[in-house]
Write an enzyme that holds these catalytic residues in place. Structure first.
Site, PDB file in Angstrom:
ATOM      1  CE  LYS A   1      -3.805 -11.656   9.540  1.00  0.00           C
ATOM      2  NZ  LYS A   1      -3.361 -10.497  10.304  1.00  0.00           N
TER       3      LYS A   1
ATOM      4  NE  ARG B   1      -1.078  -2.974   8.818  1.00  0.00           N
ATOM      5  CZ  ARG B   1       0.185  -3.355   8.997  1.00  0.00           C
ATOM      6  NH1 ARG B   1       1.161  -2.490   8.905  1.00  0.00           N
ATOM      7  NH2 ARG B   1       0.456  -4.606   9.251  1.00  0.00           N
TER       8      ARG B   1
ATOM      9  NE  ARG C   1       5.046  -7.254   8.865  1.00  0.00           N
ATOM     10  CZ  ARG C   1       3.745  -7.570   8.939  1.00  0.00           C
ATOM     11  NH1 ARG C   1       3.383  -8.836   9.042  1.00  0.00           N
ATOM     12  NH2 ARG C   1       2.824  -6.641   8.925  1.00  0.00           N
TER      13      ARG C   1
ATOM     14  NE  ARG D   1       3.395  -5.523   5.271  1.00  0.00           N
ATOM     15  CZ  ARG D   1       2.363  -6.226   5.710  1.00  0.00           C
ATOM     16  NH1 ARG D   1       2.447  -7.539   5.746  1.00  0.00           N
ATOM     17  NH2 ARG D   1       1.269  -5.626   6.096  1.00  0.00           N
TER      18      ARG D   1
ATOM     19  NE  ARG E   1      -7.324  -7.361   7.360  1.00  0.00           N
ATOM     20  CZ  ARG E   1      -6.162  -7.888   6.974  1.00  0.00           C
ATOM     21  NH1 ARG E   1      -6.057  -8.560   5.865  1.00  0.00           N
ATOM     22  NH2 ARG E   1      -5.090  -7.720   7.700  1.00  0.00           N
TER      23      ARG E   1
HETATM   24  P1  ADP Z   1      -1.663  -7.273   8.414  1.00  0.00           P
HETATM   25  O1  ADP Z   1      -0.330  -7.607   8.985  1.00  0.00           O
HETATM   26  O2  ADP Z   1      -2.022  -5.846   8.626  1.00  0.00           O
HETATM   27  O3  ADP Z   1      -2.732  -8.193   8.842  1.00  0.00           O
HETATM   28  P2  ADP Z   1      -1.950  -8.065   5.572  1.00  0.00           P
HETATM   29  O4  ADP Z   1      -0.732  -8.422   4.822  1.00  0.00           O
HETATM   30  O5  ADP Z   1      -2.904  -9.153   5.872  1.00  0.00           O
HETATM   31  O6  ADP Z   1      -1.444  -7.324   6.873  1.00  0.00           O
HETATM   32  O7  ADP Z   1      -2.744  -6.911   4.785  1.00  0.00           O
HETATM   33  C1  ADP Z   1      -2.110  -5.713   4.388  1.00  0.00           C
HETATM   34  C2  ADP Z   1      -3.133  -4.713   3.861  1.00  0.00           C
HETATM   35  O8  ADP Z   1      -3.816  -5.272   2.710  1.00  0.00           O
HETATM   36  C3  ADP Z   1      -4.257  -4.335   4.809  1.00  0.00           C
HETATM   37  O9  ADP Z   1      -3.878  -3.318   5.713  1.00  0.00           O
HETATM   38  C4  ADP Z   1      -5.343  -3.877   3.808  1.00  0.00           C
HETATM   39  O10 ADP Z   1      -5.095  -2.587   3.311  1.00  0.00           O
HETATM   40  C5  ADP Z   1      -5.178  -4.855   2.672  1.00  0.00           C
HETATM   41  N1  ADP Z   1      -6.070  -6.035   2.861  1.00  0.00           N
HETATM   42  C6  ADP Z   1      -5.669  -7.315   3.084  1.00  0.00           C
HETATM   43  N2  ADP Z   1      -6.732  -8.134   3.227  1.00  0.00           N
HETATM   44  C7  ADP Z   1      -7.841  -7.361   3.113  1.00  0.00           C
HETATM   45  C8  ADP Z   1      -9.239  -7.599   3.183  1.00  0.00           C
HETATM   46  N3  ADP Z   1      -9.741  -8.825   3.418  1.00  0.00           N
HETATM   47  N4  ADP Z   1     -10.086  -6.552   2.999  1.00  0.00           N
HETATM   48  C9  ADP Z   1      -9.628  -5.331   2.763  1.00  0.00           C
HETATM   49  N5  ADP Z   1      -8.318  -5.021   2.693  1.00  0.00           N
HETATM   50  C10 ADP Z   1      -7.421  -6.017   2.877  1.00  0.00           C
END
Ligand code: ADP
Length: 191
Positions: free
Chosen positions: A13, A144, A127, A133, A88
């Site tokens: 994404k 996740r 990654r 990370r 989400r």
């Molecule tokens: P991923 O690769 O898991 O999609 P992101 O970088 O988008 O990773 O998000 C990392 C973390 O940030 C998520 O696991 C969550 O804890 C938090 N997070 C990101 N966006 C949201 C959201 N819209 N609602 C709640 N938590 C979020």
């Protein structure tokens, strides 16, 4: 142009969001990136978010919604934006609907990247090595994925029913995926 980029963790994404946003000259708003920036700056928001992120759980809706609302209110997002990692949850969908309605615009499309689960694990492990990370360990990745399946996957049907869902094959070379997204988005009417 008001777009959402969706997909399971590791679907690419963030990578694709940057290309698409550049192409349409709109800001890419990544909730994950904003949370991570706050964590590294040690802000109050960052301290709160880190607990959830490190466990692979979602940050509470109130916190995330407020953060997105503030970001969307900034002048650079007036003519459009691409959301990466938001909404989400179903509650976030509703919240976003309200935010967009308030501006008198509408959501143009929701792009969902589909990827094979084995490929995802491979990408995330890679990654973890490159970016370090703290939420890319195997256990947290599994959590996740679970949370995504439970809380985020149902959103796909919501947007499909609205007729704005675009499913794109996220497998293969980055450039090929980007081209597929552009091709799909070229066909939609812009608001
Ligand atoms: P991923 O690769 O898991 O999609 P992101 O970088 O988008 O990773 O998000 C990392 C973390 O940030 C998520 O696991 C969550 O804890 C938090 N997070 C990101 N966006 C949201 C959201 N819209 N609602 C709640 N938590 C979020």
């Amino acid at each position: 142009m008001r777009l959402i980029m969706m997909g399971p963790p590791g679907a690419g994404k963030g990578t694709q969001a940057k290309f698409v946003a550049e192409h349409f000259k709109i800001p890419a708003i990544s909730t994950g990136d904003i949370f991570r920036a706050n964590v590294s700056e040690g802000t109050e928001l960052g301290i709160e978010a880190k607990r959830y992120m490190d466990a692979g759980d979602y940050v509470p809706d109130e916190v995330t919604n407020k953060m997105v609302r503030n970001r969307i209110d900034e002048p650079d997002a007036e003519s459009g934006f691409l959301l990466d990692g938001y909404p989400r949850t179903l509650a976030q969908v509703e919240e976003l609907d309200g935010m967009i309605e308030f501006t008198g615009h509408q959501l143009d499309a929701v792009v969902v990247l589909t990827v094979d689960p084995d490929e995802i694990v491979k990408r995330l492990v890679q990654r973890a090595e490159v970016e370090g990370r703290t939420d890319d360990t195997e256990d947290v990745v599994r959590r996740r994925q679970e949370v995504y399946a439970e809380q985020t996957e149902p959103l796909i049907e919501v947007y499909r029913k609205r007729g704005i869902l675009i499913e794109v094959d996220g497998m293969g070379e980055v450039d090929d995926v980007t081209r597929r997204i552009f091709d799909a988005l070229d066909d939609i009417p812009q608001s």
